[in-house]
Design an enzyme around this catalytic site. Sequence first.
Site, PDB file in Angstrom:
ATOM      1  N   LEU A 163      -6.480 -26.371 -23.918  1.00 57.81           N
ATOM      2  CA  LEU A 163      -6.016 -25.118 -24.516  1.00 57.81           C
ATOM      3  C   LEU A 163      -6.359 -23.957 -23.590  1.00 57.81           C
ATOM      4  O   LEU A 163      -7.532 -23.707 -23.302  1.00 57.81           O
ATOM      5  CB  LEU A 163      -6.665 -24.916 -25.887  1.00 57.81           C
ATOM      6  CG  LEU A 163      -6.471 -26.054 -26.892  1.00 57.81           C
ATOM      7  CD1 LEU A 163      -7.066 -25.672 -28.239  1.00 57.81           C
ATOM      8  CD2 LEU A 163      -5.000 -26.393 -27.050  1.00 57.81           C
ATOM      9  N   ARG A 175     -12.463 -10.321 -23.787  1.00 54.67           N
ATOM     10  CA  ARG A 175     -13.837  -9.873 -23.528  1.00 54.67           C
ATOM     11  C   ARG A 175     -14.243  -9.999 -22.058  1.00 54.67           C
ATOM     12  O   ARG A 175     -15.272  -9.484 -21.650  1.00 54.67           O
ATOM     13  CB  ARG A 175     -14.813 -10.644 -24.425  1.00 54.67           C
ATOM     14  CG  ARG A 175     -14.873 -10.099 -25.828  1.00 54.67           C
ATOM     15  CD  ARG A 175     -15.658 -11.014 -26.746  1.00 54.67           C
ATOM     16  NE  ARG A 175     -14.911 -12.242 -27.040  1.00 54.67           N
ATOM     17  CZ  ARG A 175     -15.417 -13.274 -27.707  1.00 54.67           C
ATOM     18  NH1 ARG A 175     -16.667 -13.242 -28.118  1.00 54.67           N
ATOM     19  NH2 ARG A 175     -14.681 -14.337 -27.960  1.00 54.67           N
ATOM     20  N   LYS A 193      -8.711 -15.570 -18.246  1.00 54.63           N
ATOM     21  CA  LYS A 193     -10.089 -16.068 -18.370  1.00 54.63           C
ATOM     22  C   LYS A 193     -10.288 -17.434 -17.729  1.00 54.63           C
ATOM     23  O   LYS A 193     -11.253 -17.644 -16.983  1.00 54.63           O
ATOM     24  CB  LYS A 193     -10.480 -16.126 -19.846  1.00 54.63           C
ATOM     25  CG  LYS A 193     -11.845 -16.756 -20.056  1.00 54.63           C
ATOM     26  CD  LYS A 193     -12.403 -16.524 -21.430  1.00 54.63           C
ATOM     27  CE  LYS A 193     -11.813 -17.447 -22.454  1.00 54.63           C
ATOM     28  NZ  LYS A 193     -12.496 -17.307 -23.759  1.00 54.63           N
ATOM     29  N   GLY A 209      -3.414 -19.425 -33.126  1.00 60.65           N
ATOM     30  CA  GLY A 209      -4.563 -20.271 -33.441  1.00 60.65           C
ATOM     31  C   GLY A 209      -4.545 -21.584 -32.670  1.00 60.65           C
ATOM     32  O   GLY A 209      -3.524 -21.979 -32.106  1.00 60.65           O
ATOM     33  N   GLY A 225     -17.720 -22.872 -35.420  1.00 59.96           N
ATOM     34  CA  GLY A 225     -17.324 -23.673 -36.565  1.00 59.96           C
ATOM     35  C   GLY A 225     -18.451 -24.635 -36.924  1.00 59.96           C
ATOM     36  O   GLY A 225     -19.099 -25.187 -36.035  1.00 59.96           O
ATOM     37  N   ARG A 269     -13.927 -19.012  13.183  1.00 55.64           N
ATOM     38  CA  ARG A 269     -12.814 -18.669  12.293  1.00 55.64           C
ATOM     39  C   ARG A 269     -11.851 -19.841  12.117  1.00 55.64           C
ATOM     40  O   ARG A 269     -11.911 -20.821  12.853  1.00 55.64           O
ATOM     41  CB  ARG A 269     -12.120 -17.411  12.822  1.00 55.64           C
ATOM     42  CG  ARG A 269     -13.018 -16.174  12.652  1.00 55.64           C
ATOM     43  CD  ARG A 269     -12.498 -14.994  13.415  1.00 55.64           C
ATOM     44  NE  ARG A 269     -11.122 -14.690  13.061  1.00 55.64           N
ATOM     45  CZ  ARG A 269     -10.322 -13.881  13.753  1.00 55.64           C
ATOM     46  NH1 ARG A 269     -10.796 -13.297  14.867  1.00 55.64           N
ATOM     47  NH2 ARG A 269      -9.099 -13.659  13.376  1.00 55.64           N
ATOM     48  N   TYR A 281     -16.034 -14.015  23.128  1.00 56.34           N
ATOM     49  CA  TYR A 281     -14.926 -14.214  22.192  1.00 56.34           C
ATOM     50  C   TYR A 281     -13.937 -15.206  22.790  1.00 56.34           C
ATOM     51  O   TYR A 281     -13.471 -15.033  23.926  1.00 56.34           O
ATOM     52  CB  TYR A 281     -14.186 -12.888  21.915  1.00 56.34           C
ATOM     53  CG  TYR A 281     -12.915 -13.122  21.128  1.00 56.34           C
ATOM     54  CD1 TYR A 281     -12.976 -13.499  19.785  1.00 56.34           C
ATOM     55  CD2 TYR A 281     -11.664 -13.008  21.719  1.00 56.34           C
ATOM     56  CE1 TYR A 281     -11.821 -13.764  19.061  1.00 56.34           C
ATOM     57  CE2 TYR A 281     -10.503 -13.270  20.999  1.00 56.34           C
ATOM     58  CZ  TYR A 281     -10.594 -13.649  19.669  1.00 56.34           C
ATOM     59  OH  TYR A 281      -9.453 -13.916  18.964  1.00 56.34           O
ATOM     60  N   ALA A 323     -18.233 -13.960  38.249  1.00 57.51           N
ATOM     61  CA  ALA A 323     -18.636 -13.011  37.209  1.00 57.51           C
ATOM     62  C   ALA A 323     -17.851 -11.714  37.354  1.00 57.51           C
ATOM     63  O   ALA A 323     -17.535 -11.274  38.456  1.00 57.51           O
ATOM     64  CB  ALA A 323     -20.123 -12.733  37.318  1.00 57.51           C
TER      65      ALA A 323
END
Length: 456
Positions: free
Chosen positions: A8, A15, A22, A78, A140, A332, A365, A422
């Site tokens: 259900l 709320r 929900k 219901g 209930g 990543r 990187y 370099a």
Amino acid sequence: MIKCAIVLAAGEGKRMKSTTPKVLHKVCGKEMVNHVIDTMRKAHIDDVNVVVGKSAEKVKAGTESRNVSYSFQDKQLGTGHAIICSKEFLENKKGVVAVFAGDAPLIEASTVERLLELHINEGFKATILTSVVENPTGYGRIVRDKNSNVEKIVEHKDCSEDELKINEINSAIYCFDIESLLKSLDKLNNNNAQGEYYLTDVIGILKDSGDKVGAMAIDFEETLGVNSRVQLAEAESLLRERINKRHMENGVTLIDPSSTYIGADVEIGCDTIIYPNNIIEGNTIINEGCTIYGNSRISNSIIENSVTVQNSVILESKVGEGTTVGPFAYIRPESTIGNHVKIGDFVEIKKSIIGDNTKVSHLTYIGDAEVGTHCNFGCGTVVVNYDGKNKNKTVVGDNAFIGCNSNLVSPVKIESNSYVAAGSTITNEVPEGSLAVARAKQVNIEGWVEKKGFKK
Ligand code: UD1
Ligand code: CA
């Protein structure tokens, strides 16, 4: 015998005060309704129907990967009415249907299996999962006769003074004989305090027509329903405890379980050690003997044996055996890091393959690149993969040595066994076995300081 289930999930969940339905709120990284569906599948119930209503399209999208069917409840009249809306799913089936609420994610497969077993072995037409609680307010109540057989369920708002004192409550999880349920649905009415068609009334209806109904009581924690953010946090904490305990029982060391966040579907091999403040999410698999130091986030990734990760983020990637990552590295999505690789501090890898035994030790990187084995990237190397319009590819062969502070301007190829001096900005292919120097030659102007009058 057919075993199927209905979830259900048509209610609004006011709320929660959320634009997300929900049942799509997550507990330990997984939507509540998907926890329920996955648990059913673990309990060998394959045929699952979800009753949707409010935000139906969102709920459908959120459960798309689960291969379920749907019923539609236009107006939320219901829980009994919700089942009436799934009549088409139930018709022409003989056997048992289990009913669950989409907002109770903590139910365990073993409990569902025990409930089904009791239901079938005892020949009950309905079996209710109940629990005994200190404060039954709002739930209930299970009304039993002198011989403590279940008679009916009475909703809190409809309880007499005596009934209010009953502390055995309905969890809203049940098994029904399908034919008996369908027969009873026709007799439901909404003559009650809330003017709703209650599924709970089916119990009394069956009992009145001489059918056997039963109940199985379990720990309240498993039946916890989430109606608010406070209860969402309660469910999160209970499930986290359960997940962490399972990993520890499987041979994983958690230095501080209370600050370790492991998603519901994560797998971890034995002798892996997880330090505090780690977040391990999604379908991540961490193999054996790894060490995950604090403040790392690993999401939907595969980490092979004996990997060390420290203070790093790894997303949708694969990290090979014996590799070390971090501190402060960022891997990543769509990256594949080989075995015995070193990804050091302040290194970012994006959508790249890094071959075995390669070292990328600091401040580098690498994006959209294919890097071979046994390479060395000097400090401060940048793969210049973006020209402002397109992402371009860089290929680096095996045993390449990339000197510090180099730029590899893509698309470009550095062949195996070559060196980059370099400070070079490489824009053309570097042939195998050569040294590429791509920087201005050094010029020394002698006596310059004195001539300028700067000498101290
Ligand atoms: C329900 C039970 C109550 C039980 C409690 C346990 C009924 C009448 N009462 O009460 O006995 O103790 O759960 O938590 O069943 N839903 C629909 N359509 C509707 C109404 C509800 O799909 O028209 C769904 C909701 O989305 C929710 C579930 O049914 O997932 C339960 O509904 P809710 O209104 O929360 O029932 P409770 O008042 O909690
Ligand atoms: Ca509820």
